[in-house]
Scaffold this motif. Structure first.
Motif, PDB file in Angstrom:
ATOM      1  N   ASP A  64       0.841  -1.193   0.000  1.00 53.16           N
ATOM      2  CA  ASP A  64       0.000   0.000   0.000  1.00 53.16           C
ATOM      3  C   ASP A  64       0.880   1.248   0.000  1.00 53.16           C
ATOM      4  OD1 ASP A  64       1.005   0.164   2.581  1.00 53.16           O
ATOM      5  OD2 ASP A  64      -0.904  -0.226   3.560  1.00 53.16           O
ATOM      6  N   GLY A  65       0.248   2.388   0.097  1.00 52.20           N
ATOM      7  CA  GLY A  65       0.965   3.653   0.083  1.00 52.20           C
ATOM      8  C   GLY A  65       1.989   3.774   1.195  1.00 52.20           C
ATOM      9  N   ASN A  66       1.666   3.260   2.374  1.00 51.85           N
ATOM     10  CA  ASN A  66       2.605   3.352   3.497  1.00 51.85           C
ATOM     11  C   ASN A  66       3.864   2.530   3.243  1.00 51.85           C
ATOM     12  OD1 ASN A  66       0.972   5.072   5.005  1.00 51.85           O
ATOM     13  ND2 ASN A  66      -0.112   3.371   5.965  1.00 51.85           N
ATOM     14  N   LEU A  67       3.696   1.339   2.697  1.00 52.87           N
ATOM     15  CA  LEU A  67       4.837   0.483   2.407  1.00 52.87           C
ATOM     16  C   LEU A  67       5.758   1.170   1.404  1.00 52.87           C
ATOM     17  CD1 LEU A  67       5.154  -3.203   2.205  1.00 52.87           C
ATOM     18  CD2 LEU A  67       5.700  -2.013   0.098  1.00 52.87           C
ATOM     19  N   VAL A  68       5.182   1.733   0.365  1.00 56.49           N
ATOM     20  CA  VAL A  68       5.970   2.408  -0.664  1.00 56.49           C
ATOM     21  C   VAL A  68       6.585   3.693  -0.116  1.00 56.49           C
ATOM     22  CG1 VAL A  68       5.855   3.529  -2.924  1.00 56.49           C
ATOM     23  CG2 VAL A  68       4.621   1.382  -2.532  1.00 56.49           C
ATOM     24  N   LYS A  69       5.829   4.461   0.639  1.00 55.68           N
ATOM     25  CA  LYS A  69       6.305   5.745   1.172  1.00 55.68           C
ATOM     26  C   LYS A  69       7.528   5.564   2.070  1.00 55.68           C
ATOM     27  CE  LYS A  69       4.670   9.936   3.376  1.00 55.68           C
ATOM     28  NZ  LYS A  69       3.542  10.646   3.944  1.00 55.68           N
ATOM     29  N   ARG A  70       7.551   4.451   2.831  1.00 59.16           N
ATOM     30  CA  ARG A  70       8.703   4.201   3.709  1.00 59.16           C
ATOM     31  C   ARG A  70      10.001   4.044   2.924  1.00 59.16           C
ATOM     32  NH1 ARG A  70       6.318   0.065   8.125  1.00 59.16           N
ATOM     33  NH2 ARG A  70       5.936  -1.141   6.266  1.00 59.16           N
ATOM     34  N   MET A  71       9.922   3.688   1.662  1.00 57.86           N
ATOM     35  CA  MET A  71      11.130   3.443   0.867  1.00 57.86           C
ATOM     36  C   MET A  71      11.550   4.659   0.054  1.00 57.86           C
ATOM     37  SD  MET A  71      10.608  -0.487  -0.385  1.00 57.86           S
ATOM     38  CE  MET A  71       9.053  -0.223  -1.230  1.00 57.86           C
ATOM     39  N   GLN A  72      10.954   5.814   0.299  1.00 56.37           N
ATOM     40  CA  GLN A  72      11.267   7.013  -0.466  1.00 56.37           C
ATOM     41  C   GLN A  72      12.091   7.982   0.366  1.00 56.37           C
ATOM     42  OE1 GLN A  72       7.312   8.286  -1.527  1.00 56.37           O
ATOM     43  NE2 GLN A  72       7.286   7.022  -3.372  1.00 56.37           N
ATOM     44  N   GLY A  73      12.792   8.846  -0.316  1.00 65.79           N
ATOM     45  CA  GLY A  73      13.534   9.916   0.346  1.00 65.79           C
ATOM     46  C   GLY A  73      14.829   9.444   0.982  1.00 65.79           C
ATOM     47  N   ASP A  74      15.372  10.300   1.832  1.00 67.22           N
ATOM     48  CA  ASP A  74      16.659  10.030   2.472  1.00 67.22           C
ATOM     49  C   ASP A  74      16.634   8.808   3.373  1.00 67.22           C
ATOM     50  OD1 ASP A  74      17.686  12.241   1.208  1.00 67.22           O
ATOM     51  OD2 ASP A  74      17.452  13.572   2.931  1.00 67.22           O
ATOM     52  N   GLU A  75      15.495   8.475   3.910  1.00 66.89           N
ATOM     53  CA  GLU A  75      15.363   7.324   4.809  1.00 66.89           C
ATOM     54  C   GLU A  75      14.844   6.092   4.073  1.00 66.89           C
ATOM     55  OE1 GLU A  75      16.311   7.487   8.117  1.00 66.89           O
ATOM     56  OE2 GLU A  75      17.053   9.479   7.543  1.00 66.89           O
ATOM     57  N   GLY A  76      14.912   6.112   2.733  1.00 66.49           N
ATOM     58  CA  GLY A  76      14.353   5.036   1.922  1.00 66.49           C
ATOM     59  C   GLY A  76      14.945   3.671   2.197  1.00 66.49           C
ATOM     60  N   MET A  77      16.258   3.587   2.386  1.00 69.34           N
ATOM     61  CA  MET A  77      16.885   2.289   2.638  1.00 69.34           C
ATOM     62  C   MET A  77      16.458   1.736   3.998  1.00 69.34           C
ATOM     63  SD  MET A  77      18.526  -0.229   1.607  1.00 69.34           S
ATOM     64  CE  MET A  77      19.613   0.010   0.247  1.00 69.34           C
ATOM     65  N   ILE A  78      16.328   2.601   4.972  1.00 69.92           N
ATOM     66  CA  ILE A  78      15.873   2.160   6.292  1.00 69.92           C
ATOM     67  C   ILE A  78      14.442   1.636   6.182  1.00 69.92           C
ATOM     68  CG2 ILE A  78      15.267   2.952   8.625  1.00 69.92           C
ATOM     69  CD1 ILE A  78      17.668   4.933   8.318  1.00 69.92           C
ATOM     70  N   GLY A  79      13.604   2.322   5.423  1.00 70.73           N
ATOM     71  CA  GLY A  79      12.232   1.865   5.201  1.00 70.73           C
ATOM     72  C   GLY A  79      12.186   0.546   4.459  1.00 70.73           C
ATOM     73  N   TYR A  80      13.067   0.390   3.481  1.00 76.54           N
ATOM     74  CA  TYR A  80      13.139  -0.863   2.728  1.00 76.54           C
ATOM     75  C   TYR A  80      13.489  -2.018   3.666  1.00 76.54           C
ATOM     76  CZ  TYR A  80      15.062  -4.363  -0.473  1.00 76.54           C
ATOM     77  OH  TYR A  80      15.344  -5.531  -1.137  1.00 76.54           O
TER      78      TYR A  80
END
Length: 144
Positions: free
Chosen positions: A23-39
């Motif tokens: 969903d949007g939250n899963l994808v949003k976590r992988m964006q921006g400067d913190e994208g790798m941490i979200g991934y």
């Protein structure tokens, strides 16, 4: 319903549940400067859902990423390839399958590091073997 039908129905249910988690939250976590941490967080959450006794095959697709159009200053690549990742013990990470475009965009390269049982099962699929061809080596590609 026989055992095989039940297993297939259960698999379809699990695939649908997994797709709903994207969903949007899963994808949003992988964006921006913190994208790798979200991934990494997404991977940890996904791995937590997998029972310890499960046999897993990991798939990733890098198709349509435009990798052959990237120029870091010395020209576009003549061949894009996958590397064999390793786990914390420096042994090859098994049961990974990665899809990449071919240079001409008309084909698909598949990199697979599989346990012997999976490789043997794939080798028995005659239809699959008929689709496989050996590409030229990278030095030969620069002349294409």
């Amino acid at each position: 319903m026989n055992h095989t039908d039940h297993d297939q129905a259960n698999l379809v249910t699990k695939v649908r549940e997994s797709i709903r988690r994207i969903d949007g939250n899963l994808v949003k976590r992988m964006q921006g400067d913190e994208g790798m941490i979200g991934y990494i967080k997404n991977l940890e959450e996904t791995n937590a859902l997998i029972p310890g006794e499960a046999n897993c095959l990991n798939f990733s697709c890098w198709c349509n990423f435009g990798l052959y159009d990237i120029d870091f200053g010395w020209g576009k690549p003549i061949w894009v390839a996958n590397y064999v990742s390793t786990d914390s013990c420096n042994s090859p990470k098994l049961n990974d399958v990665m899809f990449l475009d071919t240079r001409d965009g008309k084909g698909l390269e598949v990199y697979a590091t599989l346990e012997e049982q999976y490789a043997a099962a794939l080798d028995k699929i005659e239809e699959l073997r008929s689709l496989i061809s050996i590409n030229p080596s990278p030095p030969e590609l620069k002349h294409l």
